[in-house]
Motif scaffolding. Sequence first.
Motif, PDB file in Angstrom:
ATOM      1  N   LEU A 202       3.043 -66.840 -19.643  1.00  0.00           N
ATOM      2  CA  LEU A 202       2.820 -65.778 -18.651  1.00  0.00           C
ATOM      3  C   LEU A 202       4.032 -65.564 -17.743  1.00  0.00           C
ATOM      4  CD1 LEU A 202      -0.842 -66.690 -17.592  1.00  0.00           C
ATOM      5  CD2 LEU A 202      -0.119 -64.828 -19.096  1.00  0.00           C
ATOM      6  N   CYS A 203       5.139 -66.238 -18.049  1.00  0.00           N
ATOM      7  CA  CYS A 203       6.376 -66.117 -17.255  1.00  0.00           C
ATOM      8  C   CYS A 203       6.155 -66.510 -15.798  1.00  0.00           C
ATOM      9  CB  CYS A 203       6.921 -64.683 -17.336  1.00  0.00           C
ATOM     10  SG  CYS A 203       7.313 -64.133 -19.004  1.00  0.00           S
ATOM     11  N   LEU A 204       5.453 -67.623 -15.616  1.00  0.00           N
ATOM     12  CA  LEU A 204       5.156 -68.096 -14.264  1.00  0.00           C
ATOM     13  C   LEU A 204       5.950 -69.353 -13.906  1.00  0.00           C
ATOM     14  CD1 LEU A 204       1.252 -67.662 -14.155  1.00  0.00           C
ATOM     15  CD2 LEU A 204       3.001 -66.150 -13.190  1.00  0.00           C
ATOM     16  N   LYS A 205       6.874 -69.732 -14.750  1.00  0.00           N
ATOM     17  CA  LYS A 205       7.659 -70.940 -14.468  1.00  0.00           C
ATOM     18  C   LYS A 205       8.450 -70.743 -13.187  1.00  0.00           C
ATOM     19  CE  LYS A 205      10.023 -74.468 -17.165  1.00  0.00           C
ATOM     20  NZ  LYS A 205       8.839 -75.314 -17.168  1.00  0.00           N
ATOM     21  N   GLY A 206       8.345 -71.702 -12.283  1.00  0.00           N
ATOM     22  CA  GLY A 206       9.030 -71.619 -10.999  1.00  0.00           C
ATOM     23  C   GLY A 206       8.174 -71.049  -9.887  1.00  0.00           C
ATOM     24  N   VAL A 207       6.997 -70.472 -10.253  1.00  0.00           N
ATOM     25  CA  VAL A 207       6.100 -69.927  -9.223  1.00  0.00           C
ATOM     26  C   VAL A 207       4.681 -70.492  -9.353  1.00  0.00           C
ATOM     27  CG1 VAL A 207       7.359 -67.781  -8.810  1.00  0.00           C
ATOM     28  CG2 VAL A 207       5.639 -67.875 -10.637  1.00  0.00           C
ATOM     29  N   ALA A 208       4.376 -71.130 -10.468  1.00  0.00           N
ATOM     30  CA  ALA A 208       3.080 -71.780 -10.662  1.00  0.00           C
ATOM     31  C   ALA A 208       3.318 -73.228 -11.065  1.00  0.00           C
ATOM     32  CB  ALA A 208       2.256 -71.059 -11.730  1.00  0.00           C
ATOM     33  N   PHE A 209       2.571 -74.136 -10.450  1.00  0.00           N
ATOM     34  CA  PHE A 209       2.819 -75.561 -10.638  1.00  0.00           C
ATOM     35  C   PHE A 209       1.499 -76.298 -10.826  1.00  0.00           C
ATOM     36  CE2 PHE A 209       5.915 -73.639  -7.841  1.00  0.00           C
ATOM     37  CZ  PHE A 209       7.136 -74.003  -8.404  1.00  0.00           C
ATOM     38  N   ILE A 210       1.546 -77.380 -11.598  1.00  0.00           N
ATOM     39  CA  ILE A 210       0.390 -78.244 -11.819  1.00  0.00           C
ATOM     40  C   ILE A 210       0.721 -79.636 -11.313  1.00  0.00           C
ATOM     41  CG2 ILE A 210      -1.060 -79.359 -13.557  1.00  0.00           C
ATOM     42  CD1 ILE A 210      -0.752 -76.875 -15.273  1.00  0.00           C
ATOM     43  N   GLU A 211      -0.141 -80.181 -10.466  1.00  0.00           N
ATOM     44  CA  GLU A 211       0.037 -81.538  -9.946  1.00  0.00           C
ATOM     45  C   GLU A 211      -1.221 -82.335 -10.265  1.00  0.00           C
ATOM     46  OE1 GLU A 211       1.465 -81.906  -5.965  1.00  0.00           O
ATOM     47  OE2 GLU A 211       2.715 -80.094  -6.074  1.00  0.00           O
ATOM     48  N   LYS A 212      -1.064 -83.388 -11.055  1.00  0.00           N
ATOM     49  CA  LYS A 212      -2.199 -84.186 -11.514  1.00  0.00           C
ATOM     50  C   LYS A 212      -2.351 -85.454 -10.682  1.00  0.00           C
ATOM     51  CE  LYS A 212      -0.482 -84.583 -15.694  1.00  0.00           C
ATOM     52  NZ  LYS A 212       0.712 -83.716 -15.705  1.00  0.00           N
ATOM     53  N   ASP A 213      -3.608 -85.790 -10.392  1.00  0.00           N
ATOM     54  CA  ASP A 213      -3.957 -87.068  -9.754  1.00  0.00           C
ATOM     55  C   ASP A 213      -3.118 -87.338  -8.500  1.00  0.00           C
ATOM     56  OD1 ASP A 213      -5.821 -87.636 -11.836  1.00  0.00           O
ATOM     57  OD2 ASP A 213      -4.177 -88.326 -13.110  1.00  0.00           O
ATOM     58  N   VAL A 214      -3.033 -86.359  -7.625  1.00  0.00           N
ATOM     59  CA  VAL A 214      -2.233 -86.509  -6.416  1.00  0.00           C
ATOM     60  C   VAL A 214      -2.974 -87.363  -5.395  1.00  0.00           C
ATOM     61  CG1 VAL A 214      -1.110 -84.283  -6.778  1.00  0.00           C
ATOM     62  CG2 VAL A 214      -3.148 -84.405  -5.355  1.00  0.00           C
ATOM     63  N   PRO A 215      -2.267 -88.094  -4.532  1.00  0.00           N
ATOM     64  CA  PRO A 215      -2.934 -88.859  -3.476  1.00  0.00           C
ATOM     65  C   PRO A 215      -3.526 -87.917  -2.429  1.00  0.00           C
ATOM     66  CG  PRO A 215      -0.555 -88.952  -3.205  1.00  0.00           C
ATOM     67  CD  PRO A 215      -0.806 -88.288  -4.525  1.00  0.00           C
ATOM     68  N   TYR A 216      -4.464 -88.431  -1.656  1.00  0.00           N
ATOM     69  CA  TYR A 216      -5.153 -87.610  -0.660  1.00  0.00           C
ATOM     70  C   TYR A 216      -4.178 -87.029   0.354  1.00  0.00           C
ATOM     71  CZ  TYR A 216      -8.551 -86.154   2.860  1.00  0.00           C
ATOM     72  OH  TYR A 216      -9.280 -85.411   3.752  1.00  0.00           O
ATOM     73  N   SER A 217      -3.147 -87.789   0.695  1.00  0.00           N
ATOM     74  CA  SER A 217      -2.176 -87.314   1.675  1.00  0.00           C
ATOM     75  C   SER A 217      -1.470 -86.043   1.183  1.00  0.00           C
ATOM     76  CB  SER A 217      -1.141 -88.405   1.980  1.00  0.00           C
ATOM     77  OG  SER A 217      -0.463 -88.801   0.785  1.00  0.00           O
ATOM     78  N   ARG A 218      -1.173 -85.987  -0.123  1.00  0.00           N
ATOM     79  CA  ARG A 218      -0.539 -84.788  -0.692  1.00  0.00           C
ATOM     80  C   ARG A 218      -1.503 -83.605  -0.653  1.00  0.00           C
ATOM     81  NH1 ARG A 218       3.264 -81.148  -1.320  1.00  0.00           N
ATOM     82  NH2 ARG A 218       3.308 -80.157  -3.376  1.00  0.00           N
ATOM     83  N   LYS A 219      -2.755 -83.876  -0.936  1.00  0.00           N
ATOM     84  CA  LYS A 219      -3.774 -82.824  -0.874  1.00  0.00           C
ATOM     85  C   LYS A 219      -3.858 -82.245   0.532  1.00  0.00           C
ATOM     86  CE  LYS A 219      -8.831 -82.384  -1.143  1.00  0.00           C
ATOM     87  NZ  LYS A 219     -10.079 -83.067  -1.568  1.00  0.00           N
ATOM     88  N   VAL A 220      -3.857 -83.109   1.538  1.00  0.00           N
ATOM     89  CA  VAL A 220      -3.932 -82.637   2.925  1.00  0.00           C
ATOM     90  C   VAL A 220      -2.690 -81.829   3.290  1.00  0.00           C
ATOM     91  CG1 VAL A 220      -4.016 -83.375   5.344  1.00  0.00           C
ATOM     92  CG2 VAL A 220      -5.461 -84.500   3.654  1.00  0.00           C
ATOM     93  N   ASP A 221      -1.522 -82.282   2.833  1.00  0.00           N
ATOM     94  CA  ASP A 221      -0.283 -81.544   3.116  1.00  0.00           C
ATOM     95  C   ASP A 221      -0.345 -80.128   2.546  1.00  0.00           C
ATOM     96  OD1 ASP A 221       0.824 -83.654   4.475  1.00  0.00           O
ATOM     97  OD2 ASP A 221       1.982 -84.402   2.763  1.00  0.00           O
ATOM     98  N   LEU A 222      -0.869 -79.998   1.332  1.00  0.00           N
ATOM     99  CA  LEU A 222      -0.976 -78.676   0.711  1.00  0.00           C
ATOM    100  C   LEU A 222      -2.006 -77.812   1.438  1.00  0.00           C
ATOM    101  CD1 LEU A 222      -0.722 -79.616  -3.069  1.00  0.00           C
ATOM    102  CD2 LEU A 222       0.856 -78.149  -1.796  1.00  0.00           C
ATOM    103  N   LEU A 223      -3.097 -78.416   1.857  1.00  0.00           N
ATOM    104  CA  LEU A 223      -4.111 -77.668   2.603  1.00  0.00           C
ATOM    105  C   LEU A 223      -3.582 -77.212   3.958  1.00  0.00           C
ATOM    106  CD1 LEU A 223      -7.304 -79.777   1.797  1.00  0.00           C
ATOM    107  CD2 LEU A 223      -6.881 -77.410   1.120  1.00  0.00           C
ATOM    108  N   ARG A 224      -2.690 -77.987   4.534  1.00  0.00           N
ATOM    109  CA  ARG A 224      -2.080 -77.605   5.813  1.00  0.00           C
ATOM    110  C   ARG A 224      -1.164 -76.389   5.640  1.00  0.00           C
ATOM    111  NH1 ARG A 224       0.135 -82.029   6.722  1.00  0.00           N
ATOM    112  NH2 ARG A 224      -1.298 -82.946   8.255  1.00  0.00           N
ATOM    113  N   GLU A 225      -0.553 -76.267   4.478  1.00  0.00           N
ATOM    114  CA  GLU A 225       0.430 -75.207   4.230  1.00  0.00           C
ATOM    115  C   GLU A 225      -0.175 -73.960   3.597  1.00  0.00           C
ATOM    116  OE1 GLU A 225       4.669 -74.615   1.797  1.00  0.00           O
ATOM    117  OE2 GLU A 225       3.455 -76.429   1.516  1.00  0.00           O
TER     118      GLU A 225
END
Length: 352
Positions: A202-225
């Motif tokens: 779909l030509c989404l490289k560089g704008v769509a990302f997959i992050e597997k099994d992230v720690p809770y702290s990373r999840k909170v950081d993303l929710l903050r942003e």
Amino acid sequence: VILGFEALTKLNPELYIDTMGYAFTAPLFRVLGGARTAAYVHYPTISTDMLTALHTKGAAFNNRPLIARWRLLTYGKSWYYAIFARFYGWAGSHFEAVMVNSSWTQGHIAQLWHRRPALVYPPCDVDQLLALPLEPRGNVIISIAQFRPEKNHVLQLRAFARLLELHPQYRDQGVRLVLIGGCRHEEDRARCQQLEGLIDTLCLKGVAFIEKDVPYSRKVDLLREALIGLHTMSNEHFGIGVVEFMAAGVIPLAHRSAGPLQDIVRPALELAGEFDARAVGLLADSEEDYAAGMHHVLSMTPAHRRVLQVNARLSCGRFSATDFRLKFAQALEPVTVTPTSQKTLDATKKAA
């Protein structure tokens, strides 16, 4: 049933509460054990949707392509579901008190068990998320869901690609989609690889990302942003992830079905017409709808975004642990309040 019988032989309780969905243990504990019985149902073992979907849909995550192609197999599965539903209803009738976690589940249990269960929303531990600042927010669209087929990450990627196709300026503005979630086993990890391949297609490289099994702290950081939270599962009985979006100040764009539609994203903002100052988020059910919803939020004035964020955060009080404890106790009164204790309660209320 075997597990229930084993438990009954080890301990015959006065009160048996099923919270795991083991409805067929109810006759065992009530008839053989003589216990009072109650249930808190998260998701019915079989739903009326399953009974009708076989004849209206093709292959799906819970309907193999082989069965979908052959009418005889479809009718056979339909008969199996119908018979199972009868026995499920019979088993459920042995519960004296019944609670459910959503209006969607309530409707199905009412049809299958022929009773009106109490609606008790599950407790959502979002205190840390409620403390996150509402601003500033980046041009981040986030999805939080295990990489299971029913979560429909493919729809998220296709809708995001459609958004960028219709509004290419968002690439220059740094809008990106981040999918985070857990992988249970090799099948989930293989599914992530397929999604990575779809990102390339779909030509989404560089704008769509997959992050597997992230720690809770990373999840909170993303929710903050993040500014927008995507949810694309059809007929999700509740949707705690959507509540997490709302608590964190992330504007939810959820599937127009089941829990998000009937309980959580209420009222939802309609794209056509004037801005609804009571709305808490948006709903969608197709690639075009999701693309339009993302564009609507991205192009919204900061003041309107703030209204949605504040409304959504305030509405999370319905899903608090305090509210759960109160309603759970009330729903259990048919099996916990004896005639003697009822007299005591009545006397206490009268004295007060």
